[in-house]
Design an enzyme around this catalytic site. Structure first.
Site, mmCIF file in Angstrom:
data_model
loop_
_atom_site.group_PDB
_atom_site.id
_atom_site.type_symbol
_atom_site.label_atom_id
_atom_site.label_comp_id
_atom_site.label_asym_id
_atom_site.label_seq_id
_atom_site.Cartn_x
_atom_site.Cartn_y
_atom_site.Cartn_z
ATOM 1 N N LYS A 1 0.841 -1.203 0.000
ATOM 2 C CA LYS A 1 0.000 0.000 0.000
ATOM 3 C C LYS A 1 0.873 1.247 0.000
ATOM 4 O O LYS A 1 2.026 1.215 0.404
ATOM 5 C CB LYS A 1 -0.879 0.020 1.256
ATOM 6 C CG LYS A 1 -1.993 -0.997 1.275
ATOM 7 C CD LYS A 1 -2.782 -0.908 2.574
ATOM 8 C CE LYS A 1 -3.892 -1.943 2.630
ATOM 9 N NZ LYS A 1 -4.948 -1.751 1.627
ATOM 10 N N ARG B 1 -10.229 -11.673 1.571
ATOM 11 C CA ARG B 1 -11.052 -12.726 0.963
ATOM 12 C C ARG B 1 -10.348 -14.076 1.008
ATOM 13 O O ARG B 1 -10.992 -15.119 1.099
ATOM 14 C CB ARG B 1 -11.430 -12.312 -0.468
ATOM 15 C CG ARG B 1 -10.267 -12.129 -1.393
ATOM 16 C CD ARG B 1 -10.626 -11.309 -2.636
ATOM 17 N NE ARG B 1 -10.708 -9.876 -2.349
ATOM 18 C CZ ARG B 1 -11.003 -8.940 -3.260
ATOM 19 N NH1 ARG B 1 -11.246 -9.299 -4.506
ATOM 20 N NH2 ARG B 1 -11.056 -7.678 -2.927
HETATM 21 N N1 BES Z 1 -8.101 -3.949 4.221
HETATM 22 C C1 BES Z 1 -8.269 -3.514 2.882
HETATM 23 C C2 BES Z 1 -9.587 -2.762 2.651
HETATM 24 C C3 BES Z 1 -9.710 -1.442 3.383
HETATM 25 C C4 BES Z 1 -9.255 -0.272 2.796
HETATM 26 C C5 BES Z 1 -10.318 -1.372 4.610
HETATM 27 C C6 BES Z 1 -9.392 0.920 3.450
HETATM 28 C C7 BES Z 1 -10.455 -0.165 5.264
HETATM 29 C C8 BES Z 1 -9.990 0.983 4.683
HETATM 30 C C9 BES Z 1 -8.248 -4.708 1.924
HETATM 31 O O1 BES Z 1 -7.467 -5.770 2.322
HETATM 32 C C10 BES Z 1 -7.704 -4.203 0.627
HETATM 33 O O2 BES Z 1 -6.569 -3.818 0.605
HETATM 34 N N2 BES Z 1 -8.537 -4.219 -0.415
HETATM 35 C C11 BES Z 1 -8.153 -3.731 -1.684
HETATM 36 C C12 BES Z 1 -8.625 -4.726 -2.705
HETATM 37 C C13 BES Z 1 -8.054 -4.522 -4.076
HETATM 38 C C14 BES Z 1 -6.559 -4.840 -4.077
HETATM 39 C C15 BES Z 1 -8.762 -5.418 -5.040
HETATM 40 C C16 BES Z 1 -8.806 -2.373 -1.891
HETATM 41 O O3 BES Z 1 -9.922 -2.170 -1.413
HETATM 42 O O4 BES Z 1 -8.168 -1.513 -2.485
HETATM 43 ZN ZN ZN Z 2 -5.428 -5.579 1.722
#
Ligand code: BES
Ligand code: ZN
Ligand code: ZN
Length: 494
Positions: A272, A346
């Site tokens: 990230k 997931r």
């Molecule tokens: N934990 C994150 C989702 C999230 C983002 C929760 C911001 C709370 C605040 C999750 O694991 C994630 O990173 N999801 C990605 C998925 C994508 C790579 C398909 C996302 O939402 O960007």
């Molecule tokens: Zn994630």
């Protein structure tokens, strides 16, 4: 904060809170004081044109003729339009005011004219809101905020004190579950890793919860390749924790709750960006809710059989971390190409859901996960996303959402979306592309659910950095504990 209930009448001293409806007709204790002081309170209300809107406050020095030092008038708005949930929020607002005014001990005269609710329930609801509100996470402050101890004691005056105390006992159990969940979400990831999380769950054993902790070796034997793949880049081992509460009839199928418990989500090799990454200590909000709920059920001795399963992992980049493109085999036997290591929730839930339905054959399964940023694009922080294969369960969650203020909005599932995660060289991929991100994540989960009624709540917007309300001022909200507790109370108990 300590809560007590007492009959009005005996002379009391200190700070007293009374309620005033929009039409300014004082009732009970408030009317009595007004009469004894030659209309002192009515005069004050008039003098400053106090409108008595809901949660509006008027803070008065008490007149000579009463034993109190201070009288705080709280607005009720139109009592005919006040719902039970709003009484709870009112209790929260009053407690918040008392806290900010540095009041350490207060009495509340619970004379609220609300249709369809008896005095005991109203008194207990006020106390519940106060209990939920008075929470702070100051464990890591070497100087505790403010001086004094904050609002330490609240006594609710009601003609039905004994009954109110009984009703409140259940609300208190739920509030404790909410506070426990908030603590877990607020904890930084260097203090709360999967092993420590599991330890804290286990420490609740005396509540009557039966807690089992699965180690990586056990998960490996079960074939949980999807979960273990996420964990392999971290120096902190994963844990799968099973909590069981047997308060229902023997042999009755349990209701089941499954939580995403990523104690920190760096994104892994698909790392990230730096800005805001600190928030990912809250990526275990689903697991925190399940834990708080199970604790609440045990503490109030709910007449239901329930299981809570939480999958605890840390998602880190490392020499041993999984790579984009890696293919893992889940417990269900399905293979997954991990095209983005940041879509890890997931993967973890795939094995946790399969394990839960396989082992417990539940009546229904609700999972909670801070799963996608996309759900916040769709719904903001007001509603959690609801995805389900069952209309009845969905309707119940929707209604109890409105009743508790923990609202859910149903989103679609459909074969057209499901196709978006098909993949050439494995059974599926773990991302669906730019469009419909929250939905393709839900479709992924559904591939690990058989015929059992199931609902997935995407709580990315509500579990952490939540909207602050009259009953919650904490970053970690404990969202979902009250909703799911109420779902059980209304539909699955007794
Ligand atoms: N934990 C994150 C989702 C999230 C983002 C929760 C911001 C709370 C605040 C999750 O694991 C994630 O990173 N999801 C990605 C998925 C994508 C790579 C398909 C996302 O939402 O960007
Ligand atoms: Zn994630
Ligand atoms: Zn995540």
């Amino acid at each position: 904060m300590n809560v007590a209930f007492a009959a009005p009448g005996q002379p009391k001293t200190g700070v007293l809170v009374i309620f005033c409806p929009e039409n300014k007709k004082l009732l009970g204790v408030a009317a009595d004081i007004d009469k004894r002081t030659g209309g002192h309170i009515s005069k004050a209300i008039k003098a400053i044109s106090f409108e008595a809107k809901r949660e509006q406050i008027l803070d008065l020095v008490a007149p000579d003729k009463v034993s109190f030092q201070r009288i705080i008038v709280a607005g009720l708005g139109d009592p005919d339009k006040i719902a039970a949930r709003e009484v709870e929020f009112l209790g929260g607002a009053v407690a918040g005011y008392l806290q900010s005014a540095k009041v350490e001990s207060a009495l509340i005269a619970a004379d609220i004219p609300v249709k369809d609710h008896d005095a005991a329930t109203l008194a207990a609801l006020l106390a519940s809101g106060a209990k939920l509100r008075i929470y702070s996470f100051d464990r890591y402050k070497s100087k505790k905020s403010g001086n004094g101890k904050g609002l330490a004691s609240l006594t609710v005056l009601t003609s039905q004190a004994a009954r109110a105390k009984k009703v409140f006992a259940d609300y208190q159990a739920v509030a404790e579950g909410v506070h426990f969940a908030r603590d877990l979400v607020n904890e930084p990831a260097n203090k709360l890793n999967p092993v420590e999380f599991a330890r804290r769950v286990k420490a609740n054993g005396k509540s009557g919860l039966v807690v089992e902790i699965l180690t990586p070796a056990q998960m490996k034997r079960l074939g949980m390749g999807a979960l273990l793949g996420v964990a392999q880049g971290s120096a902190n081992e994963p844990r799968l924790v099973v909590m069981r509460w047997q308060g229902g009839k023997r042999g009755d199928k349990p209701v089941a709750f499954v939580g995403k418990g990523v104690t920190f989500d760096t994104g892994g090799i698909s790392i990230k960006q730096a800005a805001g990454m600190e928030d990912m200590k809250g990526d275990m909000g689903g697991a925190a809710c399940v834990t708080g709920l199970m604790l609440a059920l045990a503490r109030r001795k709910a007449k239901v059989n329930a299981v809570g399963v939480i999958a605890l992992v840390e998602n880190m980049p490392d020499g041993n971390a999984q790579r984009p493109g890696d293919i893992v085999t889940s417990m269900a036997g399905k293979t997954i190409a991990v095209l983005n290591t940041d879509a890890e929730g997931r993967l973890v839930l795939a094995d946790a859901l399969w394990y839960t339905q396989d082992r417990f054959k539940p009546k229904f399964m609700v999972n909670l996960a801070t799963l996608t940023g996309a759900i916040m694009v769709a719904l903001g922080k007001e509603y959690a996303g609801l995805f389900s294969n069952n209309d009845d369960l969905s309707q119940r969650l929707y209604e109890e959402g409105l009743a508790t203020g923990e609202k859910v909005w149903r989103m679609p599932l459909a074969p057209e979306y499901d196709r978006m995660i098909d993949f050439e060289v494995a059974d599926m991929k773990n991302i669906g592309g730019r469009n419909a991100g929250a939905i393709t994540a839900a479709q992924f989960l559904q591939r690990f659910v058989n015929n059992v009624p199931w609902a997935h709540l995407d709580v990315a917007g509500t579990a952490m950095d939540a909207n602050r309300t009259s009953i919650n001022q904490s970053w970690g909200s404990g969202w979902g504990v009250r909703l799911l507790n109420r779902l059980i109370v209304e539909h699955y108990e007794g």
